[in-house]
Design an enzyme around this catalytic site. Sequence first.
Site, PDB file in Angstrom:
ATOM      1  N   ALA A  73      62.100  49.978 -18.795  1.00 60.65           N
ATOM      2  CA  ALA A  73      61.004  49.022 -18.960  1.00 60.65           C
ATOM      3  C   ALA A  73      60.116  48.981 -17.720  1.00 60.65           C
ATOM      4  O   ALA A  73      60.562  49.218 -16.592  1.00 60.65           O
ATOM      5  CB  ALA A  73      61.560  47.635 -19.245  1.00 60.65           C
ATOM      6  N   GLY A 118      66.133  51.373 -20.198  1.00 61.55           N
ATOM      7  CA  GLY A 118      65.560  51.673 -21.503  1.00 61.55           C
ATOM      8  C   GLY A 118      65.406  53.154 -21.760  1.00 61.55           C
ATOM      9  O   GLY A 118      65.407  53.595 -22.920  1.00 61.55           O
ATOM     10  N   GLU A 121      68.664  54.038 -23.072  1.00 63.05           N
ATOM     11  CA  GLU A 121      68.845  53.398 -24.376  1.00 63.05           C
ATOM     12  C   GLU A 121      68.137  54.163 -25.491  1.00 63.05           C
ATOM     13  O   GLU A 121      68.686  54.338 -26.584  1.00 63.05           O
ATOM     14  CB  GLU A 121      68.345  51.949 -24.317  1.00 63.05           C
ATOM     15  N   GLU A 142      70.415  47.199 -15.079  1.00 60.86           N
ATOM     16  CA  GLU A 142      69.959  45.839 -15.401  1.00 60.86           C
ATOM     17  C   GLU A 142      70.800  44.744 -14.755  1.00 60.86           C
ATOM     18  O   GLU A 142      70.260  43.757 -14.243  1.00 60.86           O
ATOM     19  CB  GLU A 142      69.922  45.649 -16.926  1.00 60.86           C
TER      20      GLU A 142
END
Length: 661
Positions: A73, A118, A121, A142
């Site tokens: 992100a 991300g 992910e 994170e």
Amino acid sequence: MADPVTAFYVQPVDTRVGRIALVTIDNGADWRKPSTFGRHALESLERVLVRLEGEDWSGVVLTGKPLVFAAGADITEFPGITPELARLGSRAGHDLFARLRALPYRTLAAVNGAALGGGLEIALHCDERTVASSVRHLAFPEVFLGLIPGWGGTQLVPRIVGAEAAVRVIVENPLRQNRMLTAPQALELGLVDHVLDPVEFLDESIGLLVRRIEEGAGKRELDADLSDAAEVCARARARVDDQVHGAAPAPYRALALIEGAATWTIDEGYRAEEDALADLLPGPEGQASVYAFDVVERRTKRGVGVPDVDPRRVSRVGIVGAGLMATQLATLFLRRLEVPVVLTDVDAERVASAITEIQGELEGLVARGRLTEGKARFLGSLVEGAADTAAYAACDLVLEAVFEEMAVKKEVFGALEDVVRPECLLATNTSSLSVTEMGVGLDHPERVVGLHFFNPVAILPLVEVVRTPATDDVTLATAWDVVRRLRKRGVLVADAPAFVVNRLLTRQSAVLFAAVENGNTFDETDEAALRLGLPMAPSALLAMVGPKVANHVRHTLHAAYPDRFPLSPTLENFAAGEMDVVHTGDERRTVDEIHEQLLEAFADECRHLLDEGVVGSAAEIDACMILGAGFPFFRGGITKHLDQTGVSQRVVGRPLADLGR
């Protein structure tokens, strides 16, 4: 200059099984600016998914620009975010990544470079994953940032590799200074399926997908056994308690999400991630982490305060001393600069031992696959020991790392000035002494600079770059450039007793030893400090640094600021090898009271650092404490936490962020 914008690009590739969609994540910049997923990137992915869902394809290969897959992100969109926006951002990623996973044909993520958060992910939403053998940065950072993986990571990872491995990757690695996986480690865990040579990586990945399609491979099931998830997560919570002492909510939320994956549907897990992110990202820990990320990853890299002049070339380095610190420094300069390094010491046997230690370190790197044998031989040929300072005549930089005594250091610099060229930098690794005083009496004090590295050198990234009133611009620019080439993070500080990190840690020590000398136990003072989320108890840090060193720094600061840094009879005993605690009073405090006293002392000392101009802003203090003392991102270092909790307002009269130049 605006940050580059990431987009997804589709290139059809004709194969013997039909058209393959090669989808590339790219922001148009080189590897130094990794691709991230902000609002524009997600909009681009939505447009690409419409094509992938509506056109005739046999499969998809998802990859990144050269050397980078994706870094997750876009953190620049996080400051000041509301819970509603955090939830919507998480849901947008879930919806888009789920559509990728639901495509009716085989999908493969070709992870050609760093894949973080991300980025990892989205790869997990593909049926299969290849990774280049050169990749060393695969991680979910994170929890390190006070957050949780918010785009499916806590739900997919346990379903792919099991609960134990999921806890390691999502919770434990981030809490170990954000440890990352290499390609072979990710393969061993089962997070990726194939490690391929980077030379023909993309072609081999496409070929692998083609073979899978020919074999009739369908969509991949996520079927890891999660019957032990509750037990695994319960044990992990106990370990987290020992590490963060309840100071950070993120690891506990992450564990709850991993445990939930055993019983929830994936959609239910997605909704739980959205709830968690809506709580954490706008919260104090999440916002402090966003601030810390900007300080460490952006501000320090810009070199705040460094003169805009060309640095001198450094092609030969000297290290004065051959003890533990000097040996670590020599190894670092050798590996990163790949230039000749010469060591001297008053003890010839110590020099020989240091050379042997360096050669052994190089051999260890070969054994771990970090260096080739040829490269190790080359580096080993660049280091030499010498008998006297004449060996430094051709050096461009000489760094002293001798005994922490002013007279010794001044003698070293005086002897060096007799043999080195006028433009050679004279640097000191002192942890607390006056760099200015070391230059007094020299013909060229303008080339004297402090380079304070932190132990262990290979792990802690901070270097306090110390400028004296006499240090000229080209010396400072050269010192900064050397730190950058060493892959360390420099923070420019003015010459002052103990600089920033040791000054604040010694102020902490003054509070804690005073409590012990008034009847508290070391367990109680450790607990009071560990509530900040520190990586190590102060008593353990004292044992690692050594009481003699700590007491020396205390004396240096006491001489400058006697009211704030009183001498400790207990520390004096420890430094002398006696473990007796000296009780000077009977004002035993609760752990809560000690913690509050500690925060107030930090706020007061930060105010003095800023008022004296040791650093230009509170952000530099935080960079130092994060990079040099391991203060957690989720606290924003120290000043952010003091401002958020109102301590600085109470002690200083206003936020520390408002002070400084």
